[in-house]
Design a protein around this motif. Structure first.
Motif, PDB file in Angstrom:
ATOM      1  N   ALA A 168       8.341  38.386  18.777  1.00  0.00           N
ATOM      2  CA  ALA A 168       8.587  37.731  17.633  1.00  0.00           C
ATOM      3  C   ALA A 168      10.037  37.576  17.559  1.00  0.00           C
ATOM      4  CB  ALA A 168       7.948  37.956  16.363  1.00  0.00           C
ATOM      5  N   MET A 169      10.682  36.637  17.005  1.00  0.00           N
ATOM      6  CA  MET A 169      12.067  36.602  16.259  1.00  0.00           C
ATOM      7  C   MET A 169      11.913  36.165  14.582  1.00  0.00           C
ATOM      8  SD  MET A 169      15.231  33.526  16.733  1.00  0.00           S
ATOM      9  CE  MET A 169      15.349  34.152  18.634  1.00  0.00           C
ATOM     10  N   ARG A 210      14.204  27.276  20.138  1.00  0.00           N
ATOM     11  CA  ARG A 210      14.448  26.952  21.630  1.00  0.00           C
ATOM     12  C   ARG A 210      14.463  28.310  22.567  1.00  0.00           C
ATOM     13  NH1 ARG A 210      18.140  27.358  25.366  1.00  0.00           N
ATOM     14  NH2 ARG A 210      19.768  28.038  23.596  1.00  0.00           N
ATOM     15  N   LEU A 211      14.981  29.346  21.644  1.00  0.00           N
ATOM     16  CA  LEU A 211      14.880  30.617  22.548  1.00  0.00           C
ATOM     17  C   LEU A 211      13.619  31.347  22.591  1.00  0.00           C
ATOM     18  CD1 LEU A 211      18.493  31.974  21.050  1.00  0.00           C
ATOM     19  CD2 LEU A 211      18.059  31.411  23.296  1.00  0.00           C
ATOM     20  N   CYS A 212      12.809  31.150  21.346  1.00  0.00           N
ATOM     21  CA  CYS A 212      11.640  31.699  21.368  1.00  0.00           C
ATOM     22  C   CYS A 212      10.668  30.789  22.588  1.00  0.00           C
ATOM     23  CB  CYS A 212      10.727  31.242  19.957  1.00  0.00           C
ATOM     24  SG  CYS A 212      11.344  32.549  18.679  1.00  0.00           S
ATOM     25  N   SER A 213      10.861  29.617  22.502  1.00  0.00           N
ATOM     26  CA  SER A 213      10.246  29.009  23.598  1.00  0.00           C
ATOM     27  C   SER A 213      10.383  29.230  24.988  1.00  0.00           C
ATOM     28  CB  SER A 213      10.392  27.251  23.470  1.00  0.00           C
ATOM     29  OG  SER A 213      10.008  26.759  22.282  1.00  0.00           O
ATOM     30  N   GLU A 214      11.658  29.782  25.252  1.00  0.00           N
ATOM     31  CA  GLU A 214      12.197  30.173  26.545  1.00  0.00           C
ATOM     32  C   GLU A 214      11.549  31.521  27.077  1.00  0.00           C
ATOM     33  OE1 GLU A 214      16.309  29.788  26.598  1.00  0.00           O
ATOM     34  OE2 GLU A 214      16.208  27.671  26.697  1.00  0.00           O
ATOM     35  N   THR A 215      11.541  32.272  25.715  1.00  0.00           N
ATOM     36  CA  THR A 215      11.106  33.814  25.920  1.00  0.00           C
ATOM     37  C   THR A 215       9.739  34.102  25.640  1.00  0.00           C
ATOM     38  OG1 THR A 215      12.011  34.425  23.715  1.00  0.00           O
ATOM     39  CG2 THR A 215      13.325  34.441  25.700  1.00  0.00           C
ATOM     40  N   GLY A 216       8.757  33.136  25.273  1.00  0.00           N
ATOM     41  CA  GLY A 216       7.477  33.588  25.039  1.00  0.00           C
ATOM     42  C   GLY A 216       7.157  34.170  23.591  1.00  0.00           C
ATOM     43  N   ARG A 217       8.242  33.992  22.593  1.00  0.00           N
ATOM     44  CA  ARG A 217       8.090  34.563  21.399  1.00  0.00           C
ATOM     45  C   ARG A 217       7.673  33.618  20.329  1.00  0.00           C
ATOM     46  NH1 ARG A 217      12.522  37.305  23.551  1.00  0.00           N
ATOM     47  NH2 ARG A 217      12.681  39.590  23.273  1.00  0.00           N
ATOM     48  N   GLY A 218       7.238  34.096  19.227  1.00  0.00           N
ATOM     49  CA  GLY A 218       7.092  33.154  18.034  1.00  0.00           C
ATOM     50  C   GLY A 218       8.117  33.517  17.136  1.00  0.00           C
TER      51      GLY A 218
END
Length: 319
Positions: A13-14, A34-42
């Protein structure tokens, strides 16, 4: 990976802390998503129980692993569902020991509650079609005015012009573009989101529009089949789902229960007559035939049973 809005970053998560009365989907949060989508985070946004969030942020926080986390009563809870949460070392997750909603979530809001009419629809434009035209038509039909502005985050600072939307979409560098839409007229605010993408040779406009009514009795339930029918006659309609829910007139959402949503109707392309008890009404025209299925008045929960019956029927018809 670093980002100026991030307060905690884990493999899952972020986490972003927001201390403000109304939390919008800012440029920083858009970049964080966008960064979450690229790294699989919520994306997990943490606020106080006095905060409200905007409609675009609310939609974003219903995504996978994302949450609105509210600090209250010595712990945390999900601001959209009321479920108690705990920190597991990597993300806020549902507390498995909880057996009730968070007390703060079930506390009635202090101010008046109106109604929010939500229309979620998709249309497809041929090459050279008016990108944004469907959203503009619905806004005019339900508020008397076109949207006032659009943007890639909040606040939406670009003045609404269909020519600008078409030019922006034509010069895109990504496969899809997500936008916010704002406007309103006759004392009825409108906030929405729009996803523009290419589907084969067509441009698809997938939109959610929410319109606020101070008096729930003013919602135009009886005329919505005509409004959606006019949309289907003008554009190649894929689907349109309409529901009504209690909510704040300014279209923000507080971390408290205000009542359930209920369906009004569903429109889909084609000419399927509908299952027993949910007959269809022809709308649109011969170039783009569609059907409108009345599900309820937006106030009775029995409408969800008709919705499930209808969607099951439509799945069989399309298979």
């Amino acid at each position: 990976m670093s980002h100026p809005a991030v307060d905690a970053l884990t493999p899952k998560a972020m986490v972003v802390l927001q201390e403000r009365p109304v939390v919008p989907f800012t440029t920083w949060l858009a970049e964080g998503l966008r960064l979450c989508s690229e790294t699989g985070r919520g994306l997990q946004v943490v606020t106080s129980p006095e905060s409200r969030i905007t409609m675009p942020l609310r939609l974003v926080l219903t995504g996978p692993n994302s949450r609105w986390v509210v600090r209250a009563d010595g712990g945390h809870y999900d601001g959209l569902t009321g479920v108690p949460l705990l920190w597991d070392g990597e993300a806020f997750v549902v507390d498995p020991r909880a057996r009730a909603y968070a007390p703060n979530y079930t506390t009635p809001p202090a101010g008046p509650v109106g109604a929010q009419l939500t229309l979620t629809f998709r249309v497809r434009h041929p090459e050279g079609g008016a990108i944004g035209g469907a959203a503009e038509q619905l806004c005019r039909s339900l508020t008397g005015e076109a949207p006032g502005g659009w943007g890639t985050s909040e606040p939406a600072t670009a003045v609404w012009r269909l020519e600008d939307l078409g030019e922006m979409f034509g010069s895109r560098v990504s496969s899809a573009i997500w936008l916010t839409v704002v406007g309103g007229g006759a004392g009825r605010p409108v906030v929405g989101t729009m996803l523009l993408s290419q589907v084969g040779d067509a441009a698809e406009e997938a939109v959610t529009l929410v319109i606020g009514y101070a008096d729930p009795r003013e919602t135009p339930v009886g005329s919505l089949s005509r409004v959606v029918g006019a949309l289907a006659a003008e554009f190649s309609l894929v689907s349109c789902f309409v529901q009504l829910s209690p909510g704040l007139t300014d279209l923000t959402t507080g971390p408290r229960w205000v009542g359930p949503a209920a369906p009004i109707g569903l429109a889909v392309s084609g000419a399927a007559p509908g299952p027993p008890g949910v007959p269809g009404q022809r709308i649109g025209d011969t170039r783009s035939p569609a059907m409108w299925y009345a599900l309820g008045d937006g106030r009775q929960q029995e409408g969800w049973q008709r919705y499930e019956q209808l969607t099951g029927y439509l799945r069989v018809q399309s298979s």
